[in-house]
Design a protein around this motif. Sequence first.
Motif, PDB file in Angstrom:
ATOM      1  N   PRO A  57       0.830  -1.256  -0.084  1.00 36.82           N
ATOM      2  CA  PRO A  57       0.139  -0.090   0.202  1.00 36.82           C
ATOM      3  C   PRO A  57       1.089   1.450   0.132  1.00 36.82           C
ATOM      4  O   PRO A  57       1.776   1.497   0.725  1.00 36.82           O
ATOM      5  N   ALA A  58       0.584   2.280  -0.925  1.00 35.22           N
ATOM      6  CA  ALA A  58       1.089   3.462  -1.058  1.00 35.22           C
ATOM      7  C   ALA A  58       0.275   4.377  -1.804  1.00 35.22           C
ATOM      8  O   ALA A  58      -0.685   3.839  -2.567  1.00 35.22           O
ATOM      9  N   ASP A  59       0.583   5.551  -1.820  1.00 38.52           N
ATOM     10  CA  ASP A  59      -0.138   6.738  -2.701  1.00 38.52           C
ATOM     11  C   ASP A  59       0.636   6.797  -3.859  1.00 38.52           C
ATOM     12  O   ASP A  59      -0.196   7.006  -4.930  1.00 38.52           O
ATOM     13  N   LEU A  60       1.770   6.781  -4.087  1.00 36.72           N
ATOM     14  CA  LEU A  60       2.802   6.853  -5.208  1.00 36.72           C
ATOM     15  C   LEU A  60       3.876   5.728  -5.277  1.00 36.72           C
ATOM     16  O   LEU A  60       4.521   5.757  -4.334  1.00 36.72           O
ATOM     17  N   LEU A  61       4.029   5.331  -6.340  1.00 39.65           N
ATOM     18  CA  LEU A  61       5.155   4.315  -6.695  1.00 39.65           C
ATOM     19  C   LEU A  61       6.098   4.912  -7.839  1.00 39.65           C
ATOM     20  O   LEU A  61       5.282   4.957  -8.877  1.00 39.65           O
ATOM     21  N   LEU A  62       7.136   5.117  -7.672  1.00 39.69           N
ATOM     22  CA  LEU A  62       8.057   5.348  -8.949  1.00 39.69           C
ATOM     23  C   LEU A  62       8.941   4.106  -9.255  1.00 39.69           C
ATOM     24  O   LEU A  62       9.582   3.797  -8.323  1.00 39.69           O
ATOM     25  N   ILE A  63       9.022   3.811 -10.539  1.00 38.62           N
ATOM     26  CA  ILE A  63       9.645   2.874 -11.069  1.00 38.62           C
ATOM     27  C   ILE A  63      10.846   3.530 -11.970  1.00 38.62           C
ATOM     28  O   ILE A  63      10.457   3.724 -12.906  1.00 38.62           O
ATOM     29  N   GLU A  64      12.148   3.476 -11.386  1.00 34.23           N
ATOM     30  CA  GLU A  64      13.164   4.246 -12.355  1.00 34.23           C
ATOM     31  C   GLU A  64      13.957   3.243 -13.103  1.00 34.23           C
ATOM     32  O   GLU A  64      14.321   2.354 -12.761  1.00 34.23           O
ATOM     33  N   GLY A  65      13.950   3.629 -14.522  1.00 34.98           N
ATOM     34  CA  GLY A  65      14.539   2.636 -15.311  1.00 34.98           C
ATOM     35  C   GLY A  65      16.292   3.031 -15.117  1.00 34.98           C
ATOM     36  O   GLY A  65      16.960   3.750 -14.192  1.00 34.98           O
ATOM     37  N   ALA A  66      16.979   2.519 -16.151  1.00 35.99           N
ATOM     38  CA  ALA A  66      18.409   2.796 -16.336  1.00 35.99           C
ATOM     39  C   ALA A  66      18.810   3.364 -17.686  1.00 35.99           C
ATOM     40  O   ALA A  66      18.333   3.021 -18.734  1.00 35.99           O
ATOM     41  N   GLY A  67      19.654   4.389 -17.867  1.00 41.79           N
ATOM     42  CA  GLY A  67      19.947   5.106 -19.140  1.00 41.79           C
ATOM     43  C   GLY A  67      18.651   5.493 -19.898  1.00 41.79           C
ATOM     44  O   GLY A  67      17.973   6.145 -19.342  1.00 41.79           O
ATOM     45  N   GLY A  68      18.709   5.363 -21.144  1.00 41.95           N
ATOM     46  CA  GLY A  68      17.551   5.712 -22.142  1.00 41.95           C
ATOM     47  C   GLY A  68      16.579   4.916 -22.134  1.00 41.95           C
ATOM     48  O   GLY A  68      16.506   3.722 -21.555  1.00 41.95           O
ATOM     49  N   TRP A  69      15.638   5.133 -22.979  1.00 43.49           N
ATOM     50  CA  TRP A  69      14.383   4.403 -23.174  1.00 43.49           C
ATOM     51  C   TRP A  69      14.667   3.072 -23.790  1.00 43.49           C
ATOM     52  O   TRP A  69      14.180   1.909 -23.424  1.00 43.49           O
ATOM     53  N   ARG A  70      15.544   2.689 -24.619  1.00 39.65           N
ATOM     54  CA  ARG A  70      15.840   1.682 -25.290  1.00 39.65           C
ATOM     55  C   ARG A  70      17.148   0.777 -24.643  1.00 39.65           C
ATOM     56  O   ARG A  70      17.644  -0.165 -25.495  1.00 39.65           O
ATOM     57  N   VAL A  71      17.421   1.059 -23.532  1.00 39.00           N
ATOM     58  CA  VAL A  71      18.540   0.261 -22.938  1.00 39.00           C
ATOM     59  C   VAL A  71      18.075  -1.086 -22.825  1.00 39.00           C
ATOM     60  O   VAL A  71      17.293  -1.544 -22.442  1.00 39.00           O
ATOM     61  N   PRO A  72      19.147  -2.024 -23.425  1.00 40.00           N
ATOM     62  CA  PRO A  72      18.805  -3.608 -23.463  1.00 40.00           C
ATOM     63  C   PRO A  72      19.077  -4.021 -21.894  1.00 40.00           C
ATOM     64  O   PRO A  72      19.806  -3.639 -21.145  1.00 40.00           O
ATOM     65  N   VAL A  73      18.356  -5.143 -21.768  1.00 41.95           N
ATOM     66  CA  VAL A  73      18.510  -5.843 -20.619  1.00 41.95           C
ATOM     67  C   VAL A  73      19.063  -7.284 -20.908  1.00 41.95           C
ATOM     68  O   VAL A  73      19.653  -7.885 -19.977  1.00 41.95           O
ATOM     69  N   ASN A  74      18.901  -7.718 -22.147  1.00 32.95           N
ATOM     70  CA  ASN A  74      19.274  -8.787 -22.687  1.00 32.95           C
ATOM     71  C   ASN A  74      19.419  -8.757 -24.222  1.00 32.95           C
ATOM     72  O   ASN A  74      19.237  -7.466 -24.685  1.00 32.95           O
ATOM     73  N   ASP A  75      19.822  -9.966 -25.006  1.00 31.43           N
ATOM     74  CA  ASP A  75      20.009  -9.797 -26.273  1.00 31.43           C
ATOM     75  C   ASP A  75      18.609  -9.494 -26.946  1.00 31.43           C
ATOM     76  O   ASP A  75      18.592  -9.324 -28.245  1.00 31.43           O
ATOM     77  N   ARG A  76      17.484  -9.444 -26.461  1.00 34.67           N
ATOM     78  CA  ARG A  76      16.147  -9.332 -27.160  1.00 34.67           C
ATOM     79  C   ARG A  76      15.139  -8.278 -26.483  1.00 34.67           C
ATOM     80  O   ARG A  76      14.300  -7.809 -27.181  1.00 34.67           O
ATOM     81  N   GLU A  77      15.428  -8.009 -25.382  1.00 29.55           N
ATOM     82  CA  GLU A  77      14.565  -7.020 -24.614  1.00 29.55           C
ATOM     83  C   GLU A  77      15.222  -6.044 -24.051  1.00 29.55           C
ATOM     84  O   GLU A  77      16.322  -5.846 -23.914  1.00 29.55           O
TER      85      GLU A  77
END
Length: 236
Positions: free
Chosen positions: A120-140
């Motif tokens: 439970p919370a009122d606000l949740l922020l999920i922070e990425g890394a780098g820019g929008w298309r930064v890879p996490v593996n070879d396909r995603e």
Amino acid sequence: MPNTDIAAKPRHKSYFIAGTDTDAGKTLVATGLLRAAKQRGLRTLAVKPVAAGAEMSDGALRNDDALNLAAEITEALPYAQLNPVVFAPPIAPHIAAQQAGKRVTVAQLAGFCRGVMMRPADLLLIEGAGGWRVPVNDRESLADLAVELQAPVILVVGMKLGCLNHALLTAEAIRRDGLTLAGWVANQIDPNMACADENFASLEARLMAPCLGRVPHLGAATDLDAVANCLDISIL
């Protein structure tokens, strides 16, 4: 496929914090938003699903951005939940994972995020890394994580030469991925940027999303109260 049950009935407002580039100021803006929410008496949580660039502390890797987020949230959260995947070298996450002999997937990261989203919370922020298309593996990429979570996006624009192209292309990609650009923040990372006001006006006219605020260049001494005062969270 996104978990529509969770996406359709969130326990709080959740936003994905994206940047136009590395060092655009995602953490600065995220912590400023958390501080602004705290000042309004709101309960807050944050997640840094994956981070690359960390040092050992008390026998475990700790990332500075994640620690800054941890210091601002109002609801207690173990570090391992706030930053479940962390690598030591400050390089692209998929390369850091390869060097560590590990594989990171969007499904894994989404599972970690949903675990926090159940709190439970009122606000949740999920922070990425780098820019929008930064890879996490070879396909995603991390964009796939935002899509999986169906999270509206707050875009942090690092105000410097070239920011117009970076910001407009990122906003275009966010919308093409089927997500809402909930708002954007101008973060003045270059104090000597030529025609800063004109560039800001150009972004206001073209991004087609509300501007949550304009953060001036603060130098080495970061005053989060000053950042929070620059941000209008009532728009969210």
